[in-house]
Write an enzyme that holds these catalytic residues in place. Structure first.
Site, PDB file in Angstrom:
ATOM      1  CD  GLU A 154      56.010 -37.698  20.614  1.00 32.22           C
ATOM      2  OE1 GLU A 154      55.412 -36.823  21.272  1.00 32.22           O
ATOM      3  OE2 GLU A 154      56.321 -38.804  21.116  1.00 32.22           O
ATOM      4  CD  GLU A 155      57.368 -41.592  22.879  1.00 34.99           C
ATOM      5  OE1 GLU A 155      57.431 -40.712  23.732  1.00 34.99           O
ATOM      6  OE2 GLU A 155      56.339 -42.262  22.675  1.00 34.99           O
ATOM      7  CG  ASP A 176      53.331 -43.398  22.740  1.00 31.86           C
ATOM      8  OD1 ASP A 176      53.365 -42.720  21.710  1.00 31.86           O
ATOM      9  OD2 ASP A 176      53.849 -43.029  23.817  1.00 31.86           O
ATOM     10  CG  HIS A 229      55.663 -40.904  17.596  1.00 30.28           C
ATOM     11  ND1 HIS A 229      56.302 -41.917  18.258  1.00 30.28           N
ATOM     12  CD2 HIS A 229      54.696 -40.465  18.430  1.00 30.28           C
ATOM     13  CE1 HIS A 229      55.738 -42.067  19.465  1.00 30.28           C
ATOM     14  NE2 HIS A 229      54.762 -41.209  19.591  1.00 30.28           N
TER      15      HIS A 229
END
Lengths: 467, 467
Positions: free
Chosen positions: A325-326, A291, A279
């Site tokens: 995504e988060e 991330d 992502h």
């Protein structure tokens, strides 16, 4: 019985395949370790663009940059897939302290949780009640919680070997904590950071209000592990201490963003799709190197490494860089929705969203038959110290593609350091090791190569390799 | 045939052992991850004591500290084993530059190799000849080398998965480089640092002069990888550039130091010894956290974890903290010499000297029969993601104990980051992850537990577990 014997004869004449595969994997790993692009791409993404929260300028710059880089690879197609995403902004840096008596304060490190409302403009001050789970909260009830700040302080469980299990055991405090606390009249929520290490960094992450009306929502923040311990100790000495915090984060209107997609069209079965992705969005405190900048650049490198290793895919291979995504999963849902509309046959989807550390293997969400096929390839990965092949989850963004026949998988890197950085200001490029990142890209490419070559056809293919 | 059947029946009644072992391992890992001492000990060793080169004050403080800490564990015996060690001192920080024309210089990062002689007091300046191996050096011969500085610039091979293999493929340049260069009249040696990463840190390490007379010895230094590339590029542009370096290191007389030893005496077979160890000395540039503070504290923790897990060893378990692994191996040799004199029966020796990163398994130097025994335990380690069980080397310090029957082993942690820090100023405590260190200690303790319980008795024991 005669049919079985016949199959065995076919198998024994097909042993050669395995040797070729071993050589191809060796080529892929060598390419990645000596000529990989992941690290350079991530350097740009992290150090030139930085954090990439959905709807932010960083996210839009990342869309433009990765599209341009994919175009430079000479893929068959590169395009942007529009998707509406939520836009939440943190605003000014948060501020918090513990007050033991008027004017006697100790500052602590907090950050607003993603999606949280702001405190009143002058901040919020209240007594604190510490709990470790929703049962304790329920036991306290309105009498114990009304007008107070609920402090969720259940630590990640240190004796779990896989740190994602420890995360899974704690994260409901962060995600669901406000909804539960609101039931009993709490005025705010403070959550111990999801971090296995003792340090001063608060870790953000998404939270929900479900369908709680806007005027009933309470501000929620994460506190660093060191300060969670401090607060807990001070509460043991004196339950009447006050906690003050101020944050002015805000949820704005949805804005348009994009998934970034690149494709090598298959030479034999162009209508069978294999996708690999990570992502593109990240939280805003660090630069999102682990991330999920790592997953983004590794996924991009899969397509480049296939080309660089002289592999011409039979099936169509796509890299998908998912947006949001988060805090919404809008990109993952949109991709699956469009794929369904177009009736595209996705046979395998691999996600990298667990950090750029040394790869240990994969987790598979698939049928038992497909899993046996995968296990038959395990020995090919032994020289690269890839040993973890287990059934389990795959990844949030590929999840919506789930069907009975698709194989979903997640890359599983070493997880020991991941939560030291996850959603915190130290998720930065200096925490990335070039070789570890490149080993991950090679490992993903190898599995994509095998699924492209053999398809998802467990009975015949697993036999081919086992011998 | 009847005898074999009888054995199988005995085996099938002994299945329970395996379940007990699984529970014991779970206890050991939980103890280490929730109540380990390794990290605290290493914090002291690294941050309060610092570097520990043989013969230095740091080394002596480390001897005193670890002896005291072992005594506090309530072991059956703790003692110091005297050993004479070499004492080499670096002196003032080294200085070096590349001179393209008189007065036009570019500073570069070097450090003297351990054991090197000094340059003349005002430094040494000469032309440079770059080679990648001893064959190239030989081809140049005296005509090409006389009066020049030999620059060994063979990089570590990036496509090898195990970085120790890449180190093994390069380290002869550092260790043997001066001896070879002296043959052709070189006046100095510069070696590319044994580092897979491009950075500015020179990495030291031992070198030899063999029996070259003292007045023929030439100064030798390591150069950072970035500056090795710079020097190489500048040489390609102009072969006549000069290299200047100054170092005033010195070999002093041998001094007395000690191995530190602690023992839990066995309850059933006190005369069978199992040892676990690391080396207490370190290079002087960093604080030796990975090399080998990690191995020291993990080894100490093995004995503590056995006690904390309620295990009463049948055999005598010793922790041995070896002195002088880095530049002499005097401690390892002394321990083996004394063990032989006393006719002590050592059955298993485990060394941790490959960094404090996530453990992946062990390398074994032993008979095939003993190795099958070890393989029969492999499944017990799967929940801890320990998968690497291979025959190979063990460790320098336990090497001298080799006999036909002993099992020698080395812990094998993830090696991707190790040579980023090895022998350089960034081998420091901040590069240690607490959980990774603790997982290593637990993994070592588990193997010691199994060898203590079953001894080295491959046929019967491997059968017991396999079923």
């Amino acid at each position: 019985m005669k049919r079985i014997l016949l199959i065995l004869i076919v198998i024994s004449t097909s042993i050669g395949y395995s040797q070729t595969d071993a050589e191809v994997l060796r080529t892929i790993y060598t390419q990645s370790l000596t000529n990989g692009k992941s690290y350079d791409w991530l350097n740009h993404l992290s150090n030139q663009i930085g954090s990439r929260l959905s709807g932010s300028l960083g996210a839009e710059r990342a869309v433009a940059y990765t599209k341009e880089e994919l175009e430079a690879l000479g893929l068959d197609k590169v395009w942007l897939q529009p998707v509406m995403v939520p836009k939440w902004v943190r605003g000014a840096k948060e501020f918090a302290f513990i007050e033991t008596e008027p004017g006697k304060t100790t500052n602590v490190n907090i950050c607003a949780l993603g999606g949280s409302v702001a405190t009143p403009a002058l901040g919020l001050k209240a007594q604190v009640v510490e709990v470790h789970n929703f049962q304790e909260l329920e036991a306290l009830g309105t009498a114990g919680v009304q007008g107070k700040i609920v402090f969720y302080n259940r630590p990640m469980q240190a004796d779990l070997i896989q740190t994602f299990d420890a995360y899974g055991g704690c994260v409901n405090q962060r995600y669901q904590g406000a909804v539960e606390a609101i039931k009993y009249g709490a005025v705010g929520v403070i959550v111990r950071s999801m971090n296995l290490r003792m340090d001063d960094l608060p870790h953000t992450g998404s939270m929900t209000y479900n369908n709680v009306p806007v005027d009933k929502r309470i501000p929620s923040a994460a506190i660093s592990t060191n300060d969670a311990e401090l607060l807990s100790t001070m509460l043991k000495l004196d339950k009447s201490i006050q906690f003050y915090f101020k944050q002015n984060c805000k949820q704005l209107k949805d804005v348009q963003s994009h998934n970034v997609i690149g494709e090598i069209t298959g030479s034999e079965f162009p209508d069978e799709y294999i996708i690999v992705g990570g992502h593109l969005d990240s939280w805003d405190l660090g630069d999102g190197s682990h991330d999920d900048g790592a997953g983004v650049v590794q996924s991009m490198d899969v397509l480049r490494l296939l080309k660089a290793s002289g592999i011409k895919p039979k099936r169509s291979i796509r890299v998908v860089l998912f947006m949001n995504e988060e805090n919404g999963l809008r990109g993952g849902n949109k991709y699956a929705e469009v794929a369904k509309q177009k009736n595209e046959n996705h046979i395998f989807a691999l996600e990298s969203d667990a950090g750029g550390f040394t790869p240990r293997g994969f987790s598979f969400d698939c049928s038992d038959a497909a899993f046996s096929q995968v296990l038959s390839w395990q020995q090919l990965f032994k020289p690269y110290l890839i040993h973890y092949f287990e059934k389990g989850g795959s990844g949030a963004d590929v999840g919506p593609l789930k069907t009975e026949s698709i194989v979903l998988a997640g890359l599983r890197p070493d997880s020991q350091r991941y939560f030291d950085h996850h959603h915190a200001s130290n998720d930065t490029f200096d925490a990335i090791n070039k070789r570890e990142l490149e080993l991950g890209a090679a490992t993903m490419t190898s599995l994509v190569y095998l699924f492209d070559k053999y398809g998802v056809n467990p009975i015949s293919n697993s036999s081919l390799i086992k011998n």
